[in-house]
Design a protein around this motif. Structure first.
Motif, mmCIF file in Angstrom:
data_model
loop_
_atom_site.group_PDB
_atom_site.id
_atom_site.type_symbol
_atom_site.label_atom_id
_atom_site.label_comp_id
_atom_site.label_asym_id
_atom_site.label_seq_id
_atom_site.Cartn_x
_atom_site.Cartn_y
_atom_site.Cartn_z
ATOM 1 N N PHE A 1 49.509 36.365 23.725
ATOM 2 C CA PHE A 1 49.281 36.060 25.138
ATOM 3 C C PHE A 1 50.228 36.866 26.008
ATOM 4 O O PHE A 1 49.865 37.386 27.072
ATOM 5 N N SER A 2 51.455 37.003 25.586
ATOM 6 C CA SER A 2 52.452 37.734 26.341
ATOM 7 C C SER A 2 52.155 39.226 26.324
ATOM 8 O O SER A 2 52.361 39.921 27.327
ATOM 9 N N GLU A 3 51.695 39.760 25.144
ATOM 10 C CA GLU A 3 51.391 41.175 25.061
ATOM 11 C C GLU A 3 50.238 41.564 26.003
ATOM 12 O O GLU A 3 50.206 42.671 26.534
ATOM 13 N N LYS A 4 49.280 40.706 26.221
ATOM 14 C CA LYS A 4 48.133 40.980 27.117
ATOM 15 C C LYS A 4 48.483 40.829 28.607
ATOM 16 O O LYS A 4 47.615 40.943 29.478
ATOM 17 N N GLY A 5 49.717 40.575 28.915
ATOM 18 C CA GLY A 5 50.115 40.446 30.324
ATOM 19 C C GLY A 5 50.232 39.028 30.810
ATOM 20 O O GLY A 5 50.355 38.770 32.022
ATOM 21 N N GLY A 6 50.167 38.098 29.891
ATOM 22 C CA GLY A 6 50.331 36.706 30.269
ATOM 23 C C GLY A 6 49.167 36.201 31.115
ATOM 24 O O GLY A 6 48.006 36.543 30.886
ATOM 25 N N LEU A 7 49.449 35.383 32.099
ATOM 26 C CA LEU A 7 48.415 34.748 32.934
ATOM 27 C C LEU A 7 47.648 35.777 33.760
ATOM 28 O O LEU A 7 46.437 35.680 33.949
ATOM 29 N N LYS A 8 48.331 36.806 34.226
ATOM 30 C CA LYS A 8 47.657 37.818 35.032
ATOM 31 C C LYS A 8 46.668 38.618 34.201
ATOM 32 O O LYS A 8 45.634 39.056 34.721
ATOM 33 N N GLY A 9 46.986 38.797 32.978
ATOM 34 C CA GLY A 9 46.072 39.543 32.139
ATOM 35 C C GLY A 9 44.917 38.709 31.644
ATOM 36 O O GLY A 9 43.910 39.256 31.187
ATOM 37 N N ALA A 10 45.024 37.400 31.662
ATOM 38 C CA ALA A 10 43.962 36.523 31.151
ATOM 39 C C ALA A 10 43.033 36.013 32.248
ATOM 40 O O ALA A 10 41.947 35.511 31.946
ATOM 41 N N VAL A 11 43.422 36.110 33.533
ATOM 42 C CA VAL A 11 42.618 35.574 34.653
ATOM 43 C C VAL A 11 42.469 36.657 35.714
ATOM 44 O O VAL A 11 43.429 37.378 36.027
ATOM 45 N N ASP A 12 41.265 36.734 36.309
ATOM 46 C CA ASP A 12 41.026 37.676 37.398
ATOM 47 C C ASP A 12 40.088 37.009 38.421
ATOM 48 O O ASP A 12 38.990 36.567 38.057
ATOM 49 N N PHE A 13 40.509 36.915 39.709
ATOM 50 C CA PHE A 13 39.738 36.252 40.776
ATOM 51 C C PHE A 13 38.965 37.277 41.603
ATOM 52 O O PHE A 13 39.414 38.418 41.785
ATOM 53 N N MET A 14 37.831 36.808 42.136
ATOM 54 C CA MET A 14 37.025 37.663 43.010
ATOM 55 C C MET A 14 37.759 37.819 44.346
ATOM 56 O O MET A 14 38.188 36.830 44.956
ATOM 57 N N PRO A 15 37.875 39.013 44.875
ATOM 58 C CA PRO A 15 38.583 39.199 46.146
ATOM 59 C C PRO A 15 37.767 38.638 47.327
ATOM 60 O O PRO A 15 36.559 38.865 47.419
ATOM 61 N N VAL A 16 38.398 37.913 48.256
ATOM 62 C CA VAL A 16 37.734 37.326 49.440
ATOM 63 C C VAL A 16 38.212 37.971 50.732
ATOM 64 O O VAL A 16 37.783 37.582 51.824
ATOM 65 N N GLU A 17 39.095 38.955 50.619
ATOM 66 C CA GLU A 17 39.625 39.581 51.836
ATOM 67 C C GLU A 17 38.517 40.256 52.641
ATOM 68 O O GLU A 17 38.463 40.152 53.879
ATOM 69 N N MET A 18 37.585 40.906 51.972
ATOM 70 C CA MET A 18 36.510 41.583 52.693
ATOM 71 C C MET A 18 35.581 40.572 53.378
ATOM 72 O O MET A 18 35.110 40.794 54.492
ATOM 73 N N VAL A 19 35.371 39.452 52.701
ATOM 74 C CA VAL A 19 34.511 38.422 53.305
ATOM 75 C C VAL A 19 35.170 37.839 54.549
ATOM 76 O O VAL A 19 34.534 37.636 55.594
ATOM 77 N N VAL A 20 36.463 37.578 54.472
ATOM 78 C CA VAL A 20 37.186 37.021 55.619
ATOM 79 C C VAL A 20 37.191 38.007 56.777
ATOM 80 O O VAL A 20 37.001 37.639 57.954
ATOM 81 N N ASN A 21 37.408 39.276 56.504
ATOM 82 C CA ASN A 21 37.379 40.294 57.555
ATOM 83 C C ASN A 21 35.996 40.359 58.209
ATOM 84 O O ASN A 21 35.877 40.494 59.437
ATOM 85 N N ALA A 22 34.966 40.256 57.401
ATOM 86 C CA ALA A 22 33.603 40.265 57.950
ATOM 87 C C ALA A 22 33.357 39.038 58.832
ATOM 88 O O ALA A 22 32.719 39.126 59.890
ATOM 89 N N LEU A 23 33.882 37.912 58.393
ATOM 90 C CA LEU A 23 33.736 36.697 59.209
ATOM 91 C C LEU A 23 34.405 36.842 60.574
ATOM 92 O O LEU A 23 33.858 36.448 61.613
ATOM 93 N N GLN A 24 35.595 37.416 60.554
ATOM 94 C CA GLN A 24 36.307 37.601 61.820
ATOM 95 C C GLN A 24 35.526 38.500 62.770
ATOM 96 O O GLN A 24 35.437 38.228 63.978
ATOM 97 N N GLN A 25 34.948 39.555 62.264
ATOM 98 C CA GLN A 25 34.151 40.439 63.105
ATOM 99 C C GLN A 25 32.894 39.739 63.628
ATOM 100 O O GLN A 25 32.479 39.938 64.775
#
Length: 727
Positions: free
Chosen positions: A338-362
């Motif tokens: 688990f540690s060799e694969k990068g620990g928690l960051k290497g085992a989990v990946d979230f979908m980015p929402v920054e583009m959606v939030v920016n679109a909402l603001q516009q």
């Protein structure tokens, strides 16, 4: 016999001319009501509902008040009484019945939605419409509480109103409205001929009731059109599917414009047609764009959420996302891997929402920009919507308020015109067809100062031409922002009147007529002063009325001089009377002494000689008494007192003489007792004491202080001068 075919054809032609407008209006009403199909899942922003609910109270928010006034604001008490009577009668119907207010509300709403709204005036009475004669005998106002006349205001649904095709309202030759009557209602109104009229109208939802097996025959109604033709000055009623005219009357209401409805409330108009353009049509593209933006915002909001992937071999990560742990550690079996694969960051990946939030603001920015465009098109500022920015200055807000009022002024004026036209028609119907007793009872003017003019006022109202020349009917402001206007008007009126009266009191009396006319000139310019004008006018008449001539009052200085002269004369007379009284007293004393001596000398004379002397003296006494009476008349009251003293002294002397002469002859009373003899010396002493007392009283009066007193009348002016003794 004329048939209804030509009129039904005209109605059908008018319908075809406004068909496109009606289809558009139906869509707008559905949009306002937010009626959408069940298959539609898109999100919408109902800007139409928001705008209409903002504009309607801005142009009509409260029940209007009737206002009748003299067309020429001069001294005309009969016209003032007639206008007040008509105003109170109109206000009674507005306050007592809700039909006028409800008709205006629905009419204004139709104006904001479909672009046209109208209402209809009619006369209702137990006796029906009666013929009137303008040259009738003078009316006498009697006390009567019976009232069966009404002038209802009917709202006309926008689909049920038609008129002749025209470019402007002045070119319209006929107007019509559609009503739905059941069989019984039609027979009661038009008679047995209505039984032949087909019941062609089915209410909404009747088909579903038929499918359920319900009997719907009683729910059907006949379609009847009420048409008013200005060309022939007639009103007629026709029914769809019936060839004969149901009824026809010549100018039933005798209104000035003939039509029983005013010019409708129109939205955007051009000079080539009377088909209006609804306000929503002018910003419907922006409204649709706003709906699209709203739908996209809704979808992006759904996309803004935490979504990701994880390594399936790491079961602890799944537990961490699904189970709630507070301050706890989850064990990992293969920690080295688990540690060799990068620990928690290497085992989990979230979908980015920054583009959606920016679109909402516009999208939110675009949403507000589209709304601002709509507000600019409609003229609805943030001031009207109650929105404000704390950083804005008072000047900026004032500019917005003025801008909003300028954009709304046309709509407000049009609504006020429509309400005034309805009131004017109601006033004409009430003046023409209401009984005088009904008008007087509705107004309650019998106990007012103008009650004396009621018979003449009724005659004025019954005369159509004179009423139009001398009385004007309108409404007051109907806008929420002017709700305190009545209080301000009254306060302004009282302030101005009080200031004028304060200055007028200091003016000379010669200017009273001019000041009275100036006061009435100012009062007639105030709407709030109408109720007080009669009282003020009566007060001015009393002040300027010629006063009856009064007796000329004597000069006070002359009265004082005359009083002084009279006082001097009284003093001289009293002094003379005192001297005379003193001389008479000396003379009486001398005479009494001589008579006493003579009596002593004659005591021895015979009784007969004494009697003769007694009779002679009595005659002399009588003569002296008559002389003294004459002197009393000449000398006045004080002289009368002195003469009386002399006569009394002479009488007492003679009595003493007789007593001396008769002392030898005793007299007896009836009971045999001897009569008591008069002692002449004692009698003289008593008489002398009485005379001295009277002289002393006279001397006190002469020596008493005297003051002059000015006598004034009830008006405060001097009338005479008197002298007061001893004060």
């Amino acid at each position: 016999m004329e048939t209804s075919k030509s009129w039904l054809d005209s109605l059908e032609y008018a319908k075809k001319e406004q068909e496109s407008w009606e289809r558009r209006a139906e869509k707008i009403v559905k949009r306002y009501r937010d009626e959408r199909s069940e298959m539609s899942n898109g999100k919408k922003y109902n800007i139409l509902w928001s705008n209409v609910r903002t504009l309607v109270p801005a142009v009509y928010s409260k029940r209007p008040k009737a206002y009748c006034q003299r067309r020429n604001k001069d001294s005309d008490p009969v016209a003032r009484c007639a206008s007040t009577l008509l105003q109170r009668a109109l206000q009674y119907e507005i306050d007592q019945f809700s039909d006028y207010d409800e008709a205006l509300k629905h009419t204004v709403l139709d104006r904001m939605l479909v672009g046209r709204g109208t209402a209809w005036i009619r006369f209702q009475s137990d006796a029906g419409l009666e013929e009137t004669d303008n040259e009738q005998e003078p009316l006498e106002v009697t006390d009567s509480t019976e009232s069966n006349e009404l002038c209802p205001t009917d709202y006309v649904f926008w689909k049920d109103f038609r008129h002749s095709p025209a470019r402007t309202w002045d070119e319209v030759t006929w107007v019509a409205r559609r009503v739905y009557l059941s069989r019984d209602e039609g027979v009661e109104r038009f008679g047995d001929d209505f039984k032949q009229v087909p019941l062609s109208h089915e209410p909404i939802g009747l088909e579903k009731m038929k499918d359920n097996g319900a009997n719907t025959d009683d729910m059907k109604k006949a379609v009847v059109w009420e048409i008013w033709d200005k060309s022939s000055k007639t009103a007629l009623w026709v029914a769809v599917g019936y060839e004969n005219i149901l009824d026809q009357k010549d100018d039933p209401l005798t209104l000035e414009g003939f039509f029983p409805c005013p010019k409708p409330l129109f939205s955007t108009m051009t000079s080539d047609t009377l088909i209006p353009v609804p306000d929503y049509t002018l910003y419907q593209d922006q409204a649709n764009e706003l709906d699209d933006i709203t739908g996209r915002i809704a979808k992006l909001v759904e996309a803004v959420k935490v979504v990701g992937v994880y390594d399936a071999s790491q079961s602890g990560i799944q537990r961490m996302m699904q189970e709630g742990f507070d301050n706890q550690l989850i064990p990992v079996d293969t920690w080295a891997m688990f540690s060799e694969k990068g620990g928690l960051k290497g085992a989990v990946d979230f979908m980015p929402v920054e583009m959606v939030v920016n679109a909402l603001q516009q999208l939110y920015v675009a949403h507000e920009q589209v709304k601002q465009v709509i507000y600019e098109v409609t003229g609805i500022s943030d001031i009207l919507r109650g929105a404000s920015v704390a950083s804005e200055t008072a000047t900026a807000q004032n500019i917005k308020s003025q801008y909003a009022s300028l954009r709304l002024k046309d709509m407000q004026s049009d609504v006020a015109r429509f309400a005034s036209d309805l009131l004017r028609m109601k006033a004409q119907v009430m003046a023409q067809f209401y009984r005088p007793e009904t008008l007087v009872e509705m107004s309650g003017m019998m106990n007012t100062e103008d009650g004396q003019y009621l018979p003449q006022a009724i005659q004025l109202l019954k005369d159509n031409s004179l009423r139009a020349y001398r009385i004007e009917v309108e409404t007051d402001s109907m806008i929420t922002l002017d709700e305190q206007q009545e209080k301000q008007d009254r306060l302004e009126f009282l302030t101005a009147t009080a200031g004028f009266l304060e200055k007028a009191i200091q003016a000379p009396p010669e200017l009273t007529p001019l000041l009275g006319e100036l006061l009435l000139f100012g009062v007639r310019s105030f709407k709030a002063g109408d109720q007080m004008e009669g009282a003020i006018e009566n007060a001015v008449k009393q002040l300027t009325a010629p006063k009856p001539p009064q007796q000329q009052q004597p000069d006070p200085q002359m009265m004082v001089e005359q009083g002084r002269m009279q006082l001097e004369q009284v003093k001289m007379q009293m002094s003379q009377q005192a001297e005379q009284a003193k001389a008479q007293m000396e003379q009486a004393k001398a005479q009494s002494d001589s008579q006493l001596a003579f009596a002593k000398m004659e005591q021895e004379k015979e009784i007969e000689a004494a009697k003769m002397a007694h009779e002679q003296r009595m005659a002399e006494l009588k003569q002296a008494h008559e002389m003294q009476l004459e002197q009393m008349k000449q000398q006045g009251e004080d002289g009368r007192t002195s003469a009386k003293l002399e006569v009394d002294s002479q009488t007492k002397i003679k009595v003493a003489e007789m007593s001396l002469e008769q002392k030898e002859t005793p007299e007896v009373n009836v009971d045999g007792t001897e009569v008591e003899k008069l002692d002449p010396i004692k009698a003289m002493a008593d008489m002398h004491g009485e005379m001295m007392g009277q002289i002393g009283e006279l001397a006190k009066v002469m020596a008493a202080p005297r003051t002059r007193k000015l006598v004034r009348g009830k008006d405060g002016k001097a009338e005479s001068m008197i002298e007061v003794i001893g004060e």
